[in-house]
Design a protein around this motif. Structure first.
Motif, mmCIF file in Angstrom:
data_model
loop_
_atom_site.group_PDB
_atom_site.id
_atom_site.type_symbol
_atom_site.label_atom_id
_atom_site.label_comp_id
_atom_site.label_asym_id
_atom_site.label_seq_id
_atom_site.Cartn_x
_atom_site.Cartn_y
_atom_site.Cartn_z
ATOM 1 N N ASP A 80 8.540 5.238 -7.354
ATOM 2 C CA ASP A 80 8.490 3.808 -7.670
ATOM 3 C C ASP A 80 8.590 3.560 -9.170
ATOM 4 O OD1 ASP A 80 8.373 2.908 -5.099
ATOM 5 O OD2 ASP A 80 6.197 2.687 -5.037
ATOM 6 N N ALA A 81 8.304 4.584 -9.956
ATOM 7 C CA ALA A 81 8.366 4.440 -11.417
ATOM 8 C C ALA A 81 9.788 4.530 -11.952
ATOM 9 C CB ALA A 81 7.498 5.512 -12.080
ATOM 10 N N LEU A 82 10.734 4.901 -11.088
ATOM 11 C CA LEU A 82 12.125 4.991 -11.540
ATOM 12 C C LEU A 82 12.725 3.605 -11.705
ATOM 13 C CD1 LEU A 82 13.243 7.883 -9.171
ATOM 14 C CD2 LEU A 82 13.230 8.007 -11.673
ATOM 15 N N PRO A 83 13.668 3.450 -12.623
ATOM 16 C CA PRO A 83 14.297 2.130 -12.821
ATOM 17 C C PRO A 83 15.106 1.704 -11.606
ATOM 18 C CG PRO A 83 15.425 3.814 -14.117
ATOM 19 C CD PRO A 83 14.189 4.462 -13.565
ATOM 20 N N ARG A 84 15.185 0.400 -11.378
ATOM 21 C CA ARG A 84 15.971 -0.155 -10.275
ATOM 22 C C ARG A 84 16.933 -1.209 -10.823
ATOM 23 N NH1 ARG A 84 13.985 0.737 -5.086
ATOM 24 N NH2 ARG A 84 11.961 1.794 -4.967
ATOM 25 N N PRO A 85 17.987 -0.774 -11.495
ATOM 26 C CA PRO A 85 18.930 -1.758 -12.053
ATOM 27 C C PRO A 85 19.680 -2.460 -10.933
ATOM 28 C CG PRO A 85 19.827 0.446 -12.254
ATOM 29 C CD PRO A 85 18.411 0.609 -11.748
#
Length: 306
Positions: free
Chosen positions: A94-99
């Motif tokens: 969930d800490a990964l970016p979601r562009p």
């Protein structure tokens, strides 16, 4: 005992290959993204927490949104695998970016441009009538008439089309098999070309010790486009595949049937790939909707009997 990033990545890719039937190029791309992420985290990807993944996001800041979305997607699958296999107790993805990304619609050709290509083929056949022209006709008929991918087309076996069988069975991306209808025109074109292929050849479109390359196919189509008065940069094998899909959909083809013919695992891909222009949609609603009279007017709604 905790395994290394390298071993975890190997196991993950092995599962993708065996259970999901992931294509070789997919495995190469996933492996490259995961190894790059591991290197950025000093070989501690498998044990990375929220701070580590945020660090990755910061490192990716200079990349395009599409690239960041792809890398994040790969890592999410990787961490889900680690958790499912008991290699870690949680999933920190969930800490990964979601562009947010908007997928570009593929280029296509209109019916008029397709007609120009076939006129150019007819003229070439009339002027030359050689075997290479017959080969090109067969290639274009299969690209536009059946929506084959370039790799699928050039690597077709010598006897892929048998007699009057109006279809062939292909093994496409991810090892998935699909049935591809073959038009009468395409079967006739292939039969004409096949007479010039030696009986001992493995491939329908041989070249040297192998088959015609994708690069050469691309070049042949651009040469044909120039003869037809179409800007060469507008055409490619993928553009003809997209034209096949778009024109079928405009003609009323069912989206699920089209998904099967194109070999898409997810119908969402088909929905993006087979866009229909808004004018056609409006015309379709006006002519086919049960409450429209076909001329843009409304039909009276039948009264219900109580």
């Amino acid at each position: 005992m905790q395994i290394s990033d390298r071993e975890a990545i190997r196991q993950f890719l092995e599962v993708l290959a065996v259970e999901d039937g992931a294509a070789r190029n997919t495995l190469l791309a996933y492996g490259s993204d995961l190894r790059a992420a591991s290197e950025l985290l000093d070989g501690c990807l498998i044990s990375a927490g929220e701070a580590g993944l945020q660090r990755l996001g910061a490192e990716w800041m200079a990349l395009s949104r599409t690239s960041v979305a792809r890398k994040s997607s790969v890592l999410r699958r990787f961490f889900a695998f680690l958790e499912a296999e008991g290699l870690r107790a949680d999933d920190p993805s969930d800490a990964l970016p979601r562009p947010t990304t908007q997928r570009a619609l593929p280029r296509t050709l209109g019916h008029g441009d397709i007609a120009k290509l076939f006129v150019a083929l007819d003229e070439r056949l009339r002027d030359r009538g050689d075997s290479l022209t017959l080969r090109l006709i067969a290639l274009v008929e299969l690209l536009y008439g059946s929506g084959l991918r370039a790799t699928e087309l050039v690597s077709l076996p010598r006897h892929a089309l048998r007699g009057d069988q109006p279809f062939l069975i292909l093994r496409g991306k991810g090892g998935r098999e699909r049935l591809v209808p073959i038009s009468d025109r395409a079967r006739a074109a292939v039969a004409e070309w096949a007479r010039h292929v030696p009986a001992d050849q493995v491939f329908l479109f041989p070249s040297g010790k192998s088959h015609l390359s994708r690069v050469r196919l691309f070049q042949l189509l651009r040469e044909l486009a120039a003869e037809a008065g179409i800007a060469p940069q507008r055409i490619s094998p993928h553009v003809l595949r997209h034209a096949f899909a778009t024109h079928l959909l405009e003609g009323g083809a069912d989206l699920r049937a089209l998904q099967t013919m194109l070999g898409h695992a997810d119908i969402a891909t088909t929905q993006i790939y087979t866009h229909v222009n808004s004018a056609h949609l409006v015309e379709l609603v006006n002519s086919r909707h049960p409450l429209m009279d076909g001329a843009g007017g409304r039909k009276p709604v039948p009264e219900t009997q109580g």
